[in-house]
Design a protein around this motif. Structure first.
Motif, PDB file in Angstrom:
ATOM      1  N   ALA A 162       0.823  -1.210   0.000  1.00  0.00           N
ATOM      2  CA  ALA A 162       0.000   0.000   0.000  1.00  0.00           C
ATOM      3  C   ALA A 162       0.851   1.252   0.000  1.00  0.00           C
ATOM      4  N   GLU A 163       1.936   1.241   0.760  1.00  0.00           N
ATOM      5  CA  GLU A 163       2.813   2.405   0.779  1.00  0.00           C
ATOM      6  C   GLU A 163       3.409   2.681  -0.600  1.00  0.00           C
ATOM      7  N   ARG A 164       3.688   1.626  -1.354  1.00  0.00           N
ATOM      8  CA  ARG A 164       4.342   1.817  -2.648  1.00  0.00           C
ATOM      9  C   ARG A 164       3.354   2.151  -3.767  1.00  0.00           C
ATOM     10  N   TYR A 165       2.138   1.547  -3.707  1.00  0.00           N
ATOM     11  CA  TYR A 165       1.264   1.638  -4.874  1.00  0.00           C
ATOM     12  C   TYR A 165      -0.058   2.368  -4.634  1.00  0.00           C
ATOM     13  N   ALA A 166      -0.241   2.942  -3.456  1.00  0.00           N
ATOM     14  CA  ALA A 166      -1.515   3.607  -3.157  1.00  0.00           C
ATOM     15  C   ALA A 166      -1.867   4.687  -4.174  1.00  0.00           C
ATOM     16  N   ALA A 167      -0.856   5.391  -4.661  1.00  0.00           N
ATOM     17  CA  ALA A 167      -1.109   6.496  -5.592  1.00  0.00           C
ATOM     18  C   ALA A 167      -0.806   6.124  -7.040  1.00  0.00           C
ATOM     19  N   HIS A 168      -0.599   4.842  -7.312  1.00  0.00           N
ATOM     20  CA  HIS A 168      -0.247   4.453  -8.683  1.00  0.00           C
ATOM     21  C   HIS A 168      -1.448   4.683  -9.604  1.00  0.00           C
ATOM     22  N   PRO A 169      -1.245   5.301 -10.739  1.00  0.00           N
ATOM     23  CA  PRO A 169      -2.373   5.647 -11.609  1.00  0.00           C
ATOM     24  C   PRO A 169      -3.085   4.440 -12.199  1.00  0.00           C
ATOM     25  N   ALA A 170      -2.477   3.242 -12.184  1.00  0.00           N
ATOM     26  CA  ALA A 170      -3.155   2.059 -12.735  1.00  0.00           C
ATOM     27  C   ALA A 170      -4.083   1.391 -11.736  1.00  0.00           C
ATOM     28  N   LEU A 171      -3.951   1.740 -10.456  1.00  0.00           N
ATOM     29  CA  LEU A 171      -4.645   1.003  -9.401  1.00  0.00           C
ATOM     30  C   LEU A 171      -6.147   1.291  -9.409  1.00  0.00           C
ATOM     31  N   ALA A 172      -6.936   0.241  -9.609  1.00  0.00           N
ATOM     32  CA  ALA A 172      -8.402   0.354  -9.616  1.00  0.00           C
ATOM     33  C   ALA A 172      -9.022  -0.153  -8.332  1.00  0.00           C
ATOM     34  N   MET A 173      -8.475  -1.246  -7.780  1.00  0.00           N
ATOM     35  CA  MET A 173      -8.968  -1.761  -6.502  1.00  0.00           C
ATOM     36  C   MET A 173      -7.945  -2.720  -5.918  1.00  0.00           C
ATOM     37  N   TRP A 174      -8.113  -2.981  -4.617  1.00  0.00           N
ATOM     38  CA  TRP A 174      -7.277  -3.936  -3.907  1.00  0.00           C
ATOM     39  C   TRP A 174      -8.007  -5.260  -3.787  1.00  0.00           C
ATOM     40  N   HIS A 175      -7.233  -6.338  -3.905  1.00  0.00           N
ATOM     41  CA  HIS A 175      -7.759  -7.702  -3.879  1.00  0.00           C
ATOM     42  C   HIS A 175      -7.048  -8.428  -2.735  1.00  0.00           C
ATOM     43  N   VAL A 176      -7.707  -8.555  -1.584  1.00  0.00           N
ATOM     44  CA  VAL A 176      -7.077  -9.149  -0.406  1.00  0.00           C
ATOM     45  C   VAL A 176      -7.192 -10.671  -0.457  1.00  0.00           C
ATOM     46  N   HIS A 177      -6.025 -11.353  -0.264  1.00  0.00           N
ATOM     47  CA  HIS A 177      -6.021 -12.812  -0.130  1.00  0.00           C
ATOM     48  C   HIS A 177      -6.640 -13.424  -1.391  1.00  0.00           C
ATOM     49  N   ASN A 178      -7.234 -14.613  -1.295  1.00  0.00           N
ATOM     50  CA  ASN A 178      -7.872 -15.252  -2.443  1.00  0.00           C
ATOM     51  C   ASN A 178      -8.778 -16.369  -1.952  1.00  0.00           C
ATOM     52  N   GLU A 179     -10.068 -16.271  -2.274  1.00  0.00           N
ATOM     53  CA  GLU A 179     -11.031 -17.341  -1.991  1.00  0.00           C
ATOM     54  C   GLU A 179     -10.881 -17.880  -0.565  1.00  0.00           C
ATOM     55  N   TYR A 180     -11.106 -17.005   0.416  1.00  0.00           N
ATOM     56  CA  TYR A 180     -11.039 -17.432   1.811  1.00  0.00           C
ATOM     57  C   TYR A 180     -11.865 -18.703   2.018  1.00  0.00           C
ATOM     58  N   GLY A 181     -11.306 -19.636   2.774  1.00  0.00           N
ATOM     59  CA  GLY A 181     -11.990 -20.891   3.060  1.00  0.00           C
ATOM     60  C   GLY A 181     -11.650 -22.019   2.118  1.00  0.00           C
TER      61      GLY A 181
END
Length: 673
Positions: free
Chosen positions: A136-155
């Motif tokens: 987040a510190e590195r890419y929070a302001a990156h112009p390509a960033l549309a959304m964050w995807h946490v982890h993957n398919e919990y469970g």
């Protein structure tokens, strides 16, 4: 506040998981060129990249990701950036082997697959927080960033761990939940079999026992495991919200997939900024498009009716079923646009380029092993153009006709051991009732049993073994105020602790149904029963019968044979301004259609004889207009009536009168007015 749509994305999302780390970097430019040719608008990146981003403890390499995001941005492709916490690196598990999960039998699972995580482990939580913070510190302001995807398919594939760390965490969770051990003993019924506890420190997870363990304990452990995964998601989400407050955060659900029933998506839906879902066809001989519709409707319902996003599905076959057939020509487009019809603001895939190595190398992709000289690639390019043509649909909402009650806690309780019949499958009943509603061309919202149901003329309860007193009162009020209710057997039996409701069965529902059940009488394997109507007509049931005693309800159909012969099989209770139906056996498709025919008549829902079977008609409405989706899953051309003229978005043609929908095709009309 974070946005509730991917930031900077002005069209529907189209693309998929992009894993460039599997390929030489000199291939990336060719990938992006082909993405532009296919009409890709967004890709998911970095989901399994922890070992590359942090190759050794505290040593980071973001150079490759910097170059990748720059390349995507320069080509107008938005990025769904993953926090890679589903797959900790080998070095992490070598340093912290206790972070690997333990089975109920005491076996610690090994590193070498995916999702090998004890979610209670403090070292895992700390490491996950650190890598998420660095990203987040590195890419929070990156112009390509549309959304964050946490982890993957919990469970998936592990939801619960049974190690000592989890035992201690479980005790803390129980103390917070119950306050006193006396309250826990009452809830779990520990007086039975001498299981009483004198303190929380005496309690362990429901590990392997000589015979069946305490069902209240087992049910609470499922709740605890779900809550623990959700705690970790919220931890990462809050880091991302703090460091990039304008970027939405999601994690990909697997709603309606029976293999992923360890997650209470009603609770998770309240925690994400955008509800996203993964869906893969279960090719077991059933009509796969019906399960697809069900998954899409459930996902939309978890989103509160708002637009959601299909984050993964397959271009063709998958690789993890016993048999993995390819999709027929045109099926990929039908599948994709059926999700859009039912509320998705896009169609994305796993994955962009088909892998050459690893466990999923035979899983289909947007760019197959055969490259651009393949049918799948040609269909991907065609679909990209179709999705782009549907841009006006973005942000609109799908209109529903009826509600089906759905509760993951009830599924968990139903699956515990020692129930009256192992042939009764609550999920099978949900699928069967959904299919019957689908065949009547009714669009379904799913609802929690305690939700406001007042806007629905018809509510169906396929099989909810667990039902709180509040839910029972909610259904009674719904019927009294004019609603029509349909309830299937073995519903309303126990409370939230898996304790049978006090008084006659079916405890939480006996008042609204106007009856009691003296005894369950499940049938032996292969047995069936005949039920007859007042006009002499006959239906058949199997698996289950009951000794039903009307307490105000009228008998509509009666058992003609079997253990419950001469007792009511289907009843109807008029209560206040509404009606409640009850069916006490497992009806097949013909019987369910007959039952819903009577119930829809009570609900004043008009039949649709003008629509052919397996021709879906779904509507989306919003500020940008009214849209009718017609999806023909048959091998014959079809006609769909229109209540207004309009423009067909995929062909650009004007549409008036009956809409022609060729075999296997999709048409989307933007209606005038």
């Amino acid at each position: 506040m974070p946005e509730t749509t991917p930031k900077g994305l002005t069209r529907l999302a189209f693309g998929g998981d992009y894993n460039p780390e599997q390929w030489p970097e000199q291939l990336w430019a060719e990938d992006v060129r082909l993405m532009r040719q296919a009409g890709v608008t967004m890709v998911s990146v970095g989901i399994f990249s922890w070992a590359l981003l942090e190759p050794a403890p505290g040593e980071y390499d973001f150079g490759w990701l910097d170059r990748l995001l720059g390349l995507l941005h320069d080509n107008g492709i938005r990025v769904d950036l993953g926090s890679p916490t589903v797959a900790p690196p080998a070095w992490f598990h070598r340093a912290h082997p206790e972070a690997l999960p333990v089975t109920p039998e005491g076996v610690r699972l090994e590193f070498g697959s995916r999702g090998a995580i004890c979610h209670s482990n403090a070292d895992y939580r700390a490491a996950a927080a650190t890598i998420t913070t660095r990203l987040a510190e590195r890419y929070a302001a990156h112009p390509a960033l549309a959304m964050w995807h946490v982890h993957n398919e919990y469970g998936v594939p592990v939801s619960a761990c049974y190690c000592d760390s989890c035992a201690a965490h479980f005790r803390r969770w129980l103390a917070t939940t119950y306050g006193t051990v006396e309250a826990l003993n009452e809830a779990w019924g520990t007086a039975f079999w001498g299981q009483r506890y004198a303190g929380f420190d005496q309690i362990n997870p429901p590990r392997a026992t000589p015979t069946v363990g305490n069902p209240g304990q087992a049910l609470d452990y499922k709740r605890f495991a779900d809550a623990t995964m959700r705690e970790n998601f919220v931890m990462e989400r809050d880091i991302l919200h703090r460091l990039s407050p304008d970027i939405p955060v999601t994690t990909n659900f697997m709603a309606a997939l029976s293999q992923c029933d360890s997650v209470d998506y009603w609770a998770w839906g309240r925690e994400v900024d955008i509800v996203t879902n993964d869906h893969y066809l279960i090719t077991d001989g059933r009509r796969t498009h019906v399960n697809l519709a069900m998954a899409a409707d459930l996902t939309r319902s978890v989103a509160g009716g708002a637009p959601w996003l299909l984050l993964e599905h397959s271009t063709s076959g998958v690789n993890w079923q016993p048999r993995n057939p390819a999709k027929a020509p045109g099926q990929m487009a039908r599948n994709s646009l059926a999700h859009v019809a039912r509320g998705s603001d896009g169609a994305m895939f796993f994955q962009w380029r088909q892998s050459r190595r690893g466990a999923e190398k035979f899983h289909s992709a947007m760019l197959p092993h055969g490259g651009t000289e393949t049918r799948v690639w040609r269909e991907v390019v065609e679909l990209g153009a179709a999705v782009d043509a549907l841009t006006p649909v973005r942000g609109t909402r799908t209109e529903a006709d009826v509600a089906v009650l759905w509760d993951w806690h009830s599924w968990w309780a139903q699956k515990l051991q020692w129930r009256p019949s192992e042939d009764h499958d609550a999920r099978e009943r949900a699928d069967a009732f959904y299919a019957a509603l689908y065949d009547r061309h009714l669009t379904v919202d799913f609802a929690h049993p305690e939700a406001d149901l007042s806007r629905y003329p018809l509510v169906v309860v396929p099989a909810l073994y667990l039902m709180t007193e509040a839910a029972g009162n909610n259904l009674k009020e719904y019927v009294e105020n004019g609603g029509t209710l349909v309830v299937s057997y073995f519903s309303g039996i126990v409370d939230e602790h898996d304790a049978v409701h006090e008084g006659p069965l079916p405890g939480a529902l006996r008042d609204v149904l106007g009856l009691t059940v003296e005894e369950f009488a499940p049938l032996l394997q292969g047995e069936s029963t005949r039920i007859t109507g007042p006009d002499g007509s006959e239906l058949s049931g199997d698996v289950w019968t009951e000794f039903v005693v009307p307490r105000g309800a009228e008998t509509v159909w009666t058992y003609a044979d079997g253990p419950a012969a001469d007792h009511p099989a289907v009843t109807r209770n008029r209560l206040g301004e509404g009606t409640a139906w009850y069916v006490s056996t497992r009806l097949g498709a013909e019987g369910l259609d007959a039952l819903l025919g009577w119930a829809t008549e009570d609900a004043r829902l008009a039949p649709r004889p003008d629509l052919l079977p397996d021709v879906e008609v779904v509507r989306r409405t919003g500020e940008s207009g009214r849209f009718l989706f017609a999806i023909n899953h048959t091998a014959s051309d079809a006609k769909v009536p229109l209540d207004a003229s309009g423009t067909e978005l995929l062909t650009g043609e004007r549409a008036a009168g009956p809409l022609a929908v060729p075999a296997g095709a999709v048409r989307v009309v933007r209606l005038d007015g």
